[in-house]
Design a protein around this motif. Structure first.
Motif, mmCIF file in Angstrom:
data_model
loop_
_atom_site.group_PDB
_atom_site.id
_atom_site.type_symbol
_atom_site.label_atom_id
_atom_site.label_comp_id
_atom_site.label_asym_id
_atom_site.label_seq_id
_atom_site.Cartn_x
_atom_site.Cartn_y
_atom_site.Cartn_z
ATOM 1 N N LYS A 53 36.910 30.243 33.543
ATOM 2 C CA LYS A 53 35.908 31.124 34.204
ATOM 3 C C LYS A 53 38.304 30.928 35.919
ATOM 4 O O LYS A 53 38.630 30.598 35.530
ATOM 5 C CB LYS A 53 34.874 30.354 35.379
ATOM 6 C CG LYS A 53 34.629 29.092 35.165
ATOM 7 C CD LYS A 53 33.624 28.895 35.652
ATOM 8 C CE LYS A 53 33.640 27.085 36.083
ATOM 9 N NZ LYS A 53 32.515 26.555 36.842
ATOM 10 N N LYS A 54 37.373 31.921 36.514
ATOM 11 C CA LYS A 54 38.751 31.897 37.527
ATOM 12 C C LYS A 54 38.614 30.614 38.291
ATOM 13 O O LYS A 54 38.012 29.759 38.309
ATOM 14 C CB LYS A 54 38.253 32.921 38.945
ATOM 15 C CG LYS A 54 39.306 33.659 40.006
ATOM 16 C CD LYS A 54 38.835 34.360 40.525
ATOM 17 C CE LYS A 54 39.180 34.498 42.067
ATOM 18 N NZ LYS A 54 41.309 34.960 42.018
ATOM 19 N N TYR A 69 37.712 37.059 32.352
ATOM 20 C CA TYR A 69 36.993 35.639 31.686
ATOM 21 C C TYR A 69 35.894 36.133 30.893
ATOM 22 O O TYR A 69 35.724 36.541 31.179
ATOM 23 C CB TYR A 69 37.247 34.524 33.482
ATOM 24 C CG TYR A 69 38.539 34.952 33.993
ATOM 25 C CD1 TYR A 69 38.853 32.866 33.227
ATOM 26 C CD2 TYR A 69 38.585 35.596 34.849
ATOM 27 C CE1 TYR A 69 40.161 33.340 34.620
ATOM 28 C CE2 TYR A 69 39.980 34.904 35.909
ATOM 29 C CZ TYR A 69 40.621 33.878 35.649
ATOM 30 O OH TYR A 69 42.006 33.628 36.403
ATOM 31 N N GLN A 115 34.213 33.078 29.449
ATOM 32 C CA GLN A 115 32.924 32.720 29.819
ATOM 33 C C GLN A 115 31.786 33.234 30.875
ATOM 34 O O GLN A 115 30.935 32.954 30.769
ATOM 35 C CB GLN A 115 33.540 30.910 30.661
ATOM 36 C CG GLN A 115 32.686 30.261 31.112
ATOM 37 C CD GLN A 115 32.847 29.194 31.360
ATOM 38 O OE1 GLN A 115 34.067 28.406 30.785
ATOM 39 N NE2 GLN A 115 31.884 28.725 31.767
ATOM 40 N N THR A 116 32.854 34.295 32.275
ATOM 41 C CA THR A 116 32.167 34.703 32.980
ATOM 42 C C THR A 116 31.933 36.672 32.894
ATOM 43 O O THR A 116 31.252 37.310 33.401
ATOM 44 C CB THR A 116 32.216 34.831 34.559
ATOM 45 O OG1 THR A 116 33.649 34.841 34.502
ATOM 46 C CG2 THR A 116 32.071 33.003 34.866
ATOM 47 N N ASP A 117 32.583 36.906 31.848
ATOM 48 C CA ASP A 117 32.274 37.765 31.535
ATOM 49 C C ASP A 117 33.294 39.107 32.277
ATOM 50 O O ASP A 117 31.962 39.862 33.106
ATOM 51 C CB ASP A 117 30.712 38.091 31.203
ATOM 52 C CG ASP A 117 30.894 40.261 30.528
ATOM 53 O OD1 ASP A 117 32.660 40.423 29.986
ATOM 54 O OD2 ASP A 117 30.193 40.259 30.384
ATOM 55 N N THR A 118 33.879 38.610 33.504
ATOM 56 C CA THR A 118 33.754 39.409 34.911
ATOM 57 C C THR A 118 36.122 39.414 34.137
ATOM 58 O O THR A 118 36.330 39.085 33.974
ATOM 59 C CB THR A 118 34.092 38.112 36.166
ATOM 60 O OG1 THR A 118 35.101 37.218 35.405
ATOM 61 C CG2 THR A 118 32.920 37.673 36.457
ATOM 62 N N GLU A 151 38.854 40.688 36.937
ATOM 63 C CA GLU A 151 39.794 39.954 38.041
ATOM 64 C C GLU A 151 40.245 41.007 38.448
ATOM 65 O O GLU A 151 41.869 40.417 37.390
ATOM 66 C CB GLU A 151 39.524 38.784 38.570
ATOM 67 C CG GLU A 151 38.458 37.701 38.291
ATOM 68 C CD GLU A 151 36.901 37.546 38.842
ATOM 69 O OE1 GLU A 151 38.121 38.208 40.406
ATOM 70 O OE2 GLU A 151 36.053 37.109 38.970
#
Length: 217
Positions: A111-112, A144, A146-149, A151
């Motif tokens: 994650k971030k 990322y 893990q968070t499917d984001t 950025e």
């Protein structure tokens, strides 16, 4: 400016900012071990890094596993994904009509993060593309898992300066074969080369003597 024979691994700049000792043990001493986190990261990149897979959609081309380098940074590596968006201010591509604006996307397992380790790696990739394609990039993306984001990272002058400084320091360490002394942090045990580094034992010489002799000297 660096010559090609002196290039270091681009991906190492993220390791260098995270832990200079870890980077030195891996890239100078050639020490490496796998753990669950490194294995997960490799699986993610194996899915992404398919150099012969190119996708084209309306106004968009996706290219994977592109090799890039920078003589300014003295780094070379492979991009996870670069998107080419049709745009008047972009670059010309072979066998493609019009112009295309490149946007880099780097894939990460977790994650971030609080610090700019990943951002510097992305910026280094951006500098490579700027040199290779003769274009200025304003931003890129970190994905990322893990968070499917996804950025957005703006390529500010401060980020550029940090990236250039970090690359210069990496080359200085490598030239001198310098292995930084250990520092122990709570996340050290998550490192794949924790056993080889032994930060609790190597942090201070006095601690090593205590370990060997079992007494304060």
């Amino acid at each position: 400016m660096y010559v090609e024979d002196d290039y270091l691994m681009l991906s190492g700049i993220q390791h260098f900012l995270f832990c200079k000792r870890q980077w030195a043990l891996i890239h100078i001493e050639q020490i490496w071990s796998e753990n669950i986190y490194t294995s997960q990261g490799q699986i993610i990149h194996q899915k992404v890094d398919q150099p012969f897979i190119k996708e084209k959609r309306r106004g968009l081309i996706l290219s994977r596993a592109m090799d890039v380098s920078s003589c300014q940074l003295g780094l070379s590596g492979t991009l996870d994904l670069i998107e080419f968006h049709k745009a008047e201010e972009g670059v010309e591509l072979e066998n493609r009509s019009g112009k295309w604006q490149p946007v880099i996307v780097e894939y990460k397992r977790g994650k971030k993060k609080k610090y700019a380790y990943d951002e510097v790696q992305l910026m280094a990739q951006g500098i490579c593309i700027e040199e290779n394609l003769s274009i200025k990039l304003d931003y890129g993306y970190l994905y990322y898992q893990q968070t499917d984001t996804r950025e957005r990272v703006d390529f500010t002058q401060d980020l550029r300066n940090l990236t250039i400084k970090s690359a210069q320091e990496m080359h200085d360490y490598y030239r001198r074969k310098y292995i930084p002394p250990a520092e122990y942090f709570k996340n050290c045990r998550l490192c794949s080369i924790y056993e080889e580094c032994r930060p609790r034992l190597t942090k201070k010489s006095k601690n090593i003597q205590r370990y060997i002799y079992g007494a304060e000297l």
